[in-house]
Design an enzyme around this catalytic site. Structure first.
Site, PDB file in Angstrom:
ATOM      1  N   GLN A 171       0.838  -1.178  -0.066  1.00 13.18           N
ATOM      2  CA  GLN A 171      -0.129  -0.194  -0.097  1.00 13.18           C
ATOM      3  C   GLN A 171       0.769   1.359   0.013  1.00 13.18           C
ATOM      4  O   GLN A 171       0.548   2.334  -0.629  1.00 13.18           O
ATOM      5  CB  GLN A 171      -0.927   0.180   1.160  1.00 13.18           C
ATOM      6  CG  GLN A 171      -1.920   1.410   1.327  1.00 13.18           C
ATOM      7  CD  GLN A 171      -2.674   0.977   2.569  1.00 13.18           C
ATOM      8  OE1 GLN A 171      -3.782  -0.113   2.430  1.00 13.18           O
ATOM      9  NE2 GLN A 171      -2.356   1.868   3.544  1.00 13.18           N
ATOM     10  N   GLU A 213      -3.344   9.103  -1.350  1.00 14.87           N
ATOM     11  CA  GLU A 213      -2.577  10.003  -0.147  1.00 14.87           C
ATOM     12  C   GLU A 213      -1.512  10.820  -1.065  1.00 14.87           C
ATOM     13  O   GLU A 213      -0.419  11.486  -0.112  1.00 14.87           O
ATOM     14  CB  GLU A 213      -1.985   8.906   0.826  1.00 14.87           C
ATOM     15  CG  GLU A 213      -2.851   8.146   1.532  1.00 14.87           C
ATOM     16  CD  GLU A 213      -2.487   7.422   2.570  1.00 14.87           C
ATOM     17  OE1 GLU A 213      -1.119   7.207   2.780  1.00 14.87           O
ATOM     18  OE2 GLU A 213      -3.263   6.719   3.378  1.00 14.87           O
ATOM     19  N   ASP A 250       4.443   0.115   4.427  1.00 12.90           N
ATOM     20  CA  ASP A 250       2.982  -0.140   4.740  1.00 12.90           C
ATOM     21  C   ASP A 250       2.642  -1.231   3.783  1.00 12.90           C
ATOM     22  O   ASP A 250       2.247  -1.126   2.625  1.00 12.90           O
ATOM     23  CB  ASP A 250       2.188   0.778   5.007  1.00 12.90           C
ATOM     24  CG  ASP A 250       0.790   0.389   5.646  1.00 12.90           C
ATOM     25  OD1 ASP A 250       0.585  -0.744   5.857  1.00 12.90           O
ATOM     26  OD2 ASP A 250       0.011   1.410   5.739  1.00 12.90           O
ATOM     27  N   GLU A 293       5.148  -1.751   8.415  1.00 10.27           N
ATOM     28  CA  GLU A 293       3.715  -1.744   8.965  1.00 10.27           C
ATOM     29  C   GLU A 293       2.708  -2.830   8.234  1.00 10.27           C
ATOM     30  O   GLU A 293       2.920  -2.807   7.100  1.00 10.27           O
ATOM     31  CB  GLU A 293       3.266  -0.329   8.640  1.00 10.27           C
ATOM     32  CG  GLU A 293       1.769  -0.189   9.272  1.00 10.27           C
ATOM     33  CD  GLU A 293       1.283   1.399   8.835  1.00 10.27           C
ATOM     34  OE1 GLU A 293       2.141   2.516   8.644  1.00 10.27           O
ATOM     35  OE2 GLU A 293       0.028   1.502   8.656  1.00 10.27           O
ATOM     36  N   ASP A 320      -1.043  -1.521  12.551  1.00  5.57           N
ATOM     37  CA  ASP A 320      -2.233  -0.459  12.139  1.00  5.57           C
ATOM     38  C   ASP A 320      -3.303  -1.541  12.284  1.00  5.57           C
ATOM     39  O   ASP A 320      -4.040  -1.470  13.297  1.00  5.57           O
ATOM     40  CB  ASP A 320      -1.708   0.210  10.798  1.00  5.57           C
ATOM     41  CG  ASP A 320      -2.831   0.744  10.427  1.00  5.57           C
ATOM     42  OD1 ASP A 320      -3.876   1.259  11.080  1.00  5.57           O
ATOM     43  OD2 ASP A 320      -2.983   1.221   9.101  1.00  5.57           O
ATOM     44  N   LYS A 345      -4.894   6.399  14.969  1.00  5.19           N
ATOM     45  CA  LYS A 345      -5.552   7.320  14.122  1.00  5.19           C
ATOM     46  C   LYS A 345      -6.730   7.496  14.904  1.00  5.19           C
ATOM     47  O   LYS A 345      -7.406   6.528  15.378  1.00  5.19           O
ATOM     48  CB  LYS A 345      -6.029   6.259  12.900  1.00  5.19           C
ATOM     49  CG  LYS A 345      -4.785   6.127  12.058  1.00  5.19           C
ATOM     50  CD  LYS A 345      -5.343   4.774  11.161  1.00  5.19           C
ATOM     51  CE  LYS A 345      -4.321   4.589   9.994  1.00  5.19           C
ATOM     52  NZ  LYS A 345      -4.708   3.231   9.270  1.00  5.19           N
ATOM     53  N   ARG A 374      -5.678   9.334   7.569  1.00  6.54           N
ATOM     54  CA  ARG A 374      -6.293   8.329   6.806  1.00  6.54           C
ATOM     55  C   ARG A 374      -6.282   8.565   5.619  1.00  6.54           C
ATOM     56  O   ARG A 374      -5.895   9.643   4.790  1.00  6.54           O
ATOM     57  CB  ARG A 374      -7.884   8.280   7.233  1.00  6.54           C
ATOM     58  CG  ARG A 374      -8.142   7.951   8.760  1.00  6.54           C
ATOM     59  CD  ARG A 374      -7.481   6.703   9.501  1.00  6.54           C
ATOM     60  NE  ARG A 374      -7.667   5.300   8.829  1.00  6.54           N
ATOM     61  CZ  ARG A 374      -8.752   4.470   9.123  1.00  6.54           C
ATOM     62  NH1 ARG A 374      -9.227   4.655  10.338  1.00  6.54           N
ATOM     63  NH2 ARG A 374      -8.576   3.136   8.583  1.00  6.54           N
ATOM     64  N   LYS A 396       2.619  10.302  10.337  1.00  6.29           N
ATOM     65  CA  LYS A 396       2.323   9.735   8.825  1.00  6.29           C
ATOM     66  C   LYS A 396       1.588  10.561   8.276  1.00  6.29           C
ATOM     67  O   LYS A 396       0.126  10.426   8.579  1.00  6.29           O
ATOM     68  CB  LYS A 396       2.386   8.423   8.880  1.00  6.29           C
ATOM     69  CG  LYS A 396       2.510   7.785   7.493  1.00  6.29           C
ATOM     70  CD  LYS A 396       2.022   6.271   7.617  1.00  6.29           C
ATOM     71  CE  LYS A 396       0.756   5.930   7.577  1.00  6.29           C
ATOM     72  NZ  LYS A 396       0.421   4.348   7.287  1.00  6.29           N
TER      73      LYS A 396
HETATM   74  P1  PGA Z   1      -6.372   3.906   5.548  1.00  6.25           P
HETATM   75  O1  PGA Z   1      -5.070   3.669   5.187  1.00  6.25           O
HETATM   76  O2  PGA Z   1      -6.564   5.112   6.065  1.00  6.25           O
HETATM   77  O3  PGA Z   1      -7.234   3.674   4.106  1.00  6.25           O
HETATM   78  O4  PGA Z   1      -6.846   2.921   6.364  1.00  6.25           O
HETATM   79  C1  PGA Z   1      -3.824   4.065   6.085  1.00  6.25           C
HETATM   80  C2  PGA Z   1      -2.941   3.103   6.737  1.00  6.25           C
HETATM   81  O5  PGA Z   1      -3.207   1.875   6.148  1.00  6.25           O
HETATM   82  O6  PGA Z   1      -1.886   3.626   7.345  1.00  6.25           O
HETATM   83 ZN    ZN Z   2      -1.535   1.271   7.536  1.00  2.00          ZN
END
Ligand code: PGA
Ligand code: ZN
Length: 430
Positions: A171, A213, A250, A293, A320, A345, A374, A396
């Site tokens: 990701q 992102e 990640d 991660e 996470d 988060k 996010r 992050k």
């Molecule tokens: P998400 O991704 O906000 O789509 O969960 C962020 C992450 O996995 O760190």
């Molecule tokens: Zn993550």
């Protein structure tokens, strides 16, 4: 202390063109603040529930009018006349009135929009910076930390998995400036390398688009090719890999974990946990990751323990999806030594107080703490102040591009300037 006159909410859009909640709090002194909440794509099953309308005729079911109505008609009126600095009490009251383990009734998104707003309103009222105010709340919970620095940024420069339009399974591919660098120098490095990565991708004809992102979302042969791109980008600058700058990943492996196997484009055969661990150990031998991660599926506890035993001394193994900013899961991870770092988060926890409690446990038990955005974000920069207020290790916030990411990096610049100013004036007074 000024008291709450009204709490009102509305549906707005996030960075992914999905509805989210913006809540405004007005105090009887005339102070008015707003707060809005983000939304993930890779949503862990242990995080608090996002309340969505599920009405397929509006925004593909993602509308938040029910959440807005709860705030305008139920929760908001219930808080009129209350002192917003009673954060811990109000947060606990909100969780209690919701009454479910994962905030299914009101929604974690609904509750967080109020919880963040209370802190912002109280900070304004007390004429404190939000990060200082959060620091004082953290002290109320028993953690006294003095604010000396801005946490080190992690830049997500290549996006794959659920966030990228390209073909990568992993990701996020991170560039991490050495944490000894002052924040403005780290930001500059992140930006320069971000542009270099783009140039390398263009030269290789692999540029595709940007992901959720703000990182590039290329088509490449393998996931490891993304590291090669980053290494090439670093070589095109005076920065030294392993000294000035590091890389992180990640994996977000829940995305490609199916029927007890991990399937990625780098290998023809799907891998069982032990083989995937061997693959990750190999990958680390090659690229010397600073951080790894969600390397394994969020319920693969034995796999996490094995990997942390093997790599935990050299690499920060970050949970996470594994932890989902949930205190009970963090305690379990501590007991089982399943990871060495935790992603935090606030919208996984639902309230600021619960978020602070997770950070507190993590810091007391020597986990490395990263405060994180996010993938679906708003221009609210609350998490920048949160990160500074608790003096976590890393932040992050995505690529150093796109308004909803940049606003948080810019907020840290302004805090860094405050801190430098305070330091200079305290030395000149002494
Ligand atoms: P998400 O991704 O906000 O789509 O969960 C962020 C992450 O996995 O760190
Ligand atoms: Zn993550």
């Amino acid at each position: 202390m000024a008291l709450i006159s009204s709490i009102t909410s509305r549906e707005i859009l996030d960075s992914r063109a999905n509805p989210t909640i913006e809540t405004s709090i007005l105090l009887d002194s005339g102070v008015a603040v707003s707060s809005s909440v983000p939304s993930g794509a890779a949503i862990g099953k242990y995080e608090v529930i996002e309340l969505r309308d599920n009405n397929k005729d509006r925004y593909m079911g993602l509308g938040v009018t029910k959440a807005v109505a709860y705030i305008n008609k139920v929760i908001g009126p219930g808080l009129v006349g209350v002192d917003p600095s009673r954060q811990v009490e109000i947060d606990e009251w909100l969780a209690k009135v919701d009454g479910t383990d994962q905030m299914e009734r009101f929604g974690g998104n609904t509750i967080l929009s109020i919880s963040q707003g209370l802190a912002r309103a109280a900070a304004y009222s007390l004429q404190m910076s939000l990060y200082q105010y959060i620091n004082s709340l953290y002290a109320q919970l028993g953690s006294q930390v003095s604010i000396t620095r801005v946490p080190a940024p992690i830049f997500n420069v290549i996006n794959g998995g659920k966030h990228g339009a390209g073909n990568l399974d992993f990701q996020e591919f991170h560039i991490i400036p050495a944490s000894s660098k002052p924040y403005p120098a780290s930001l500059q490095m992140g930006v320069e390398l971000y542009h270099r990565v783009r140039k390398v991708l263009i030269d290789k004809n692999a540029i595709h688009s940007v992901g959720d992102e703000g990182g590039y979302a290329p088509n490449l042969y393998t996931n490891l090719d993304a590291f090669e791109i980053i290494m090439q980008a670093v070589r095109n600058t005076p920065y030294q890999f392993g000294e000035d700058v590091f890389i992180g990943l990640d994996v977000a492996s829940d995305h490609f974990y199916k029927k007890d196997h991990y399937k990625i484009r780098d290998k023809q055969q799907a891998m069982r946990t032990d083989d995937f661990i061997a693959y990750l150990v190999d990958l680390n031998n090659q690229y010397h990751l600073l951080m790894l991660e969600d390397p394994l599926y969020g319920d693969d506890w034995n796999g996490w323990k094995k990997l942390t035993t093997q790599l935990g001394e050299d690499v920060i193994i970050v949970g996470d999806d594994l932890i989902a900013t949930n205190l009970e899961r963090l305690k379990k991870a501590h007991q089982e030594q399943a990871c060495t770092g935790v992603l935090v988060k606030p919208n996984q926890a639902g309230t600021l107080t619960e978020t602070l409690k997770v950070i507190q446990f993590a810091q007391k038990n020597n986990f490395k703490v990263t405060v994180s955005h996010r993938s679906g974000e708003t221009v609210d920069d609350f998490i920048a102040d949160l990160a500074v207020g608790v003096q976590c290790d890393y932040v992050k916030f995505g690529a150093p591009a796109r308004g909803e990411r940049v606003t948080k990096y810019n907020r840290l610049l302004s805090i860094a300037a405050d801190l430098t100013h305070e330091e200079t004036s305290s030395t000149s007074h002494s």
